[in-house]
Design a protein around this motif. Structure first.
Motif: not given
Length: 800
Positions: A695-701, A711-714, A733-737
């Motif tokens: 398993s792996n998780v990739l977060l980008g912002d 901006g939104p977190v990919s 994930y869009d923090f504004k929405l």
């Protein structure tokens, strides 16, 4: 299955081994006088004279591996070779009897058969050495590492058929097994036939790679030829463990052509006990050449907001390695019916091959009313041909009609290229043609390269181009444009030990005609002429004591620039030092490169440029490092040829910070600052975490320091969900929405380690589709999940 045919052939061979020394007496009815578990010679007191018939006495049972023996006072010669289905005929050698009585002789036990022919044991062996023969009770045939057991076995000399009857069981060294009520071996045709057969085999290769596990099968009858070709009648096949049969395929006839293809006539696919698909005919290519695209053995079904409910069917056919392909019969609820084919063809002599693909989406009433497009057709043809060792041809053509989703007019494009390869030269002739609605273009190219010596060569090319365009068709402002261009190039190259040089002549001639409201204007083609240009490049040399590589380039040419309407001479000197790498202590490294360029023009103008690139990387223990990279280019002076060699200045620094712990996690942050414009760029973050090996998780912002903020977190996630399910997710994930956007889910559910059900959901299209994949086939795990394709085929018949 080929081992099964070989082992059955031994059945005939071992009969002869036992029968060559057998001469049991029989009564008038032809039945044996005294069949028994074993045959042996009489005692000395009971030995008859030379002309008397031998007396056969039954002895206690012997071990199954004992070789039956038969006495013979008058030994017979070797039997007629045509009487037996093998060439194993041990010689009969007279030997002294067990007593001193003169004139009494007996036949020695037959020698063991040659390696590879095996042996036979049974409770009883009897028959006529020149005719039919039988083995009865616990029949065991051994051939190398393979065995066949049966209740009885019979050889018919007239038909040359060996039949094993009753509880026939076959076992091979590789684990292949089969059971049947009867097994017939046709000696004449080297063919095996088994009735009421059940078995398993791992000797099936798919794309030159053995399948995982076994293929389990059963059927009314199976026929196996000497070359491994097999036909299973009223068959049943699966690759699942028989304790948990998650799927199986039935067919009226299942044909296996080794290293070629598997064909199932009137196939039906069952998941568990439920019929899910009737496939008409199923063809699975087994060779690497025959498997150009993933083979789909079940339809792909789903729902899409644009096309509605859809079902995509793939029907493979495989005539030979020289002609095979896939048919497509697709249904789209909101669009219509899709029909297509991917056809591959090749010459048997290997001198040419090609591929033709076509896919037509026929609109239904709903789609026709919305778009007005009746058909959307895509097709492509590629072909290559080798005429001789010196001449080859390649060609391709593509046609794309107006699609349901765009208003682009139909486009047809084609090109052909012929190449002649000589001992020291290569000449190519090419042509292209493209039409898109009222616009068209045609081109031709001739290119000739010759090597006069290992260091001296020349390349000459001539290109012709014709373009015609129409704008505003059918309107009052309709206009047209027509251009004709001839481009000539001659490049002479010389390579020496310390430098190489090119002398280039490049010319561009032609004219363009524009027509508007019936008025035509003509102007010459605008382009850059090099008449000529000499370039001399030094080989890289290194100043050894400071480990600094150097390279010099000198350019001298005359240029006719149609863009700026100027003709001038131009000289360029370019010197570069680096890139050089130096260590600073035990935890830092530095690299550097410096370049200087000076241009001088025949107009009296001059221009110079200095380029600098430096980087410094610092390591902090074993879990972090930081890199600063500085880039600068300063340009001074003026160029009269800005369309040819315009240079721009820049001055900026980039920083990259990495924090990591082996493969467990890695955090990266990058940013840059532009000194020239006094501007700080966005700060980009990326975090990769591997909680487990599976398993792996990739977060980008990113963070914009000039007002917009974060901006939104990919998010990219791949993880197992229990033992049988695996999930992949792609979205942001869009923090504004305050919610997830652009969600894509890919879920695989594995059933009994046998097959996978694949579910894909794409939020943007409101698309959900289901596909099916067998785990036994090595290539069936590709092209899914985060690398999956769109719903409609991009290469027509592909299976995304």
């Amino acid at each position: 299955m080929r081992q099964l045919g070989a082992a059955a052939a031994v059945l005939a061979a071992v009969f002869v081994v036992a029968g060559s020394g057998l001469n049991a007496s029989a009564d008038s009815s032809g039945s044996p006088a005294s069949p028994g578990p074993a045959l042996t010679s009489p005692s000395p007191a009971e030995s008859p004279g030379p002309s008397a018939s031998p007396t056969v006495t039954a002895m206690p049972p012997m071990a199954p591996t004992a070789i039956p023996q038969t006495p013979a006072a008058n030994p017979t010669g070797p039997p007629d070779p045509d009487s037996y289905p093998t060439l194993v005929h041990p010689a009969v050698v007279p030997t002294p009897g067990p007593s001193e009585s003169p004139g009494v002789e007996q036949t020695a036990p037959p020698p063991p058969p040659p390696p590879g022919f095996g042996r036979l044991t049974a409770d009883r062996l009897y028959g006529n050495a020149n005719g039919d023969m039988d083995a009865d009770g616990h029949v065991l045939i051994v051939s190398g590492d393979s065995t066949i057991t049966a209740d009885r076995a019979h050889y018919d000399a007239a038909t040359r058929i060996v039949r094993a009857i009753g509880d026939v069981h076959y076992v091979a060294a590789n684990g292949d097994t089969a059971t049947a009520k009867t097994l017939d071996y046709d000696v004449t045709h080297d063919r095996v036939i088994m009735d009421d057969v059940e078995g398993q085999s791992s000797a099936v290769a798919f794309q030159s790679e053995h399948i995982h596990g076994y293929v389990y099968y059963k059927g009314q009858r199976i026929t196996i030829d000497h070359n491994g070709h097999a036909v299973l009648e009223r068959g049943w096949v699966t690759t699942c463990d028989l304790r948990h049969v998650a799927y199986h395929v039935t067919g009226k006839e299942i044909e296996l052509r080794p290293n070629d293809r598997m064909i199932v006539h009137s196939p039906a696919l069952y998941l568990g006990k439920y019929l899910v698909a009737g496939l008409g005919i199923l063809v699975i290519p087994l060779t690497q050449e025959g498997q150009r695209r993933p083979t789909a053995i079940a339809p792909r079904i789903g729902y899409n907001s644009i096309y509605g409910f859809f079902i995509k069917n793939y029907i493979n056919f495989y005539s030979s390695p020289y002609f095979y392909g896939t048919y497509h019969v697709d249904y789209y609820q909101k669009a219509g019916i899709g029909l297509g084919a991917d056809l591959f063809f090749a010459r048997r002599d290997g001198m040419g091959q090609g591929e033709f693909t076509i896919y037509d989406l026929h609109s239904n009433q709903y789609q026709l009313a919305i778009t007005g497009v009746k058909n959307s057709l895509n097709s492509a043809l590629t072909y290559s041909r080798i005429f001789s060792h010196h001449v080859t041809l390649s060609a391709n053509a593509n046609y794309v009609s107006q699609s349901l989703l765009t208003s682009i007019p139909p486009t047809l494009s084609a090109n052909v290229n012929v190449v002649h390869n000589g001992a020291r030269s290569t000449t190519s002739y090419g042509g292209t043609a493209t039409t898109t609605g009222p616009n068209s273009s045609f081109g031709g190219l001739v290119n000739h390269s010759i090597s006069f010596s290992p260091v001296f060569s020349e390349n000459v090319s001539l290109q012709l181009q014709y373009n015609s365009s129409v704008f505003g068709t059918g309107t009052t402002s309709e206009s047209s444009s027509l251009s004709r261009t001839v481009v000539f190039s001659n490049d002479t190259r010389y390579s020496a030990r310390s430098f190489d040089a090119d002398l280039l002549i490049l010319t561009n001639h032609g004219q363009t005609s524009n027509t508007l409201n019936g008025v035509e204007t003509t102007q010459p083609v605008i382009g850059l002429q090099k008449v000529p240009e000499l370039t001399v490049r030094s080989r890289p040399l290194t100043i050894s004591n400071i480990r600094l590589p150097l390279q010099l380039t000198l350019v001298d040419g005359v240029y006719d620039d149609g863009y700026d309407n100027i003709t001038t001479a131009r000289y360029e000197l370019n010197a570069q030092a680096g890139s050089a790498l130096y260590r600073i202590g035990d935890s830092a490294t530095a690299t550097g490169l410096v370049g200087i360029r000076q241009d001088i023009y025949g107009t009296g103008d001059e221009r110079g440029a200095i380029t600098e690139q430096f980087s410094l990387q610092k390591f902090f223990g074993r879990h972090a490092d930081d890199t600063l990279a500085y880039q600068m280019q300063s340009v001074r002076g003026f160029t009269p040829l800005p369309a040819y060699d315009l240079l721009s200045g820049y001055d900026q620094i980039n920083e990259t910070l990495n924090v990591y712990n082996g493969s467990a996690y890695r955090f990266t942050a990058t940013t840059n600052y532009d000194f020239k414009n006094k501007f700080l760029g966005s700060i980009n973050y990326q975090l990769t975490v591997n909680p487990t090996p599976f398993s792996n998780v990739l977060l980008g912002d990113s963070y914009d320091p000039h007002g917009t903020g974060y901006g939104p977190v990919s998010i990219t996630l791949s993880t197992p969900l229990g033992r049988n399910d695996y999930l992949q997710f792609l979205g942001n994930y869009d923090f504004k929405l305050h919610g997830l956007q652009g969600q894509n889910y890919f879920l695989t559910h594995t059933v009994n380690d046998c097959y996978q059900i694949r579910l894909a959901y794409r939020q943007a299209l409101h698309e959900l589709d289901v596909s099916f994949s067998l785990l036994a086939f090595p290539s069936q795990s590709v092209n899914f999940g985060l690398t999956g394709g769109s719903l409609l085929p991009q290469s027509f018949g592909s299976t995304p």
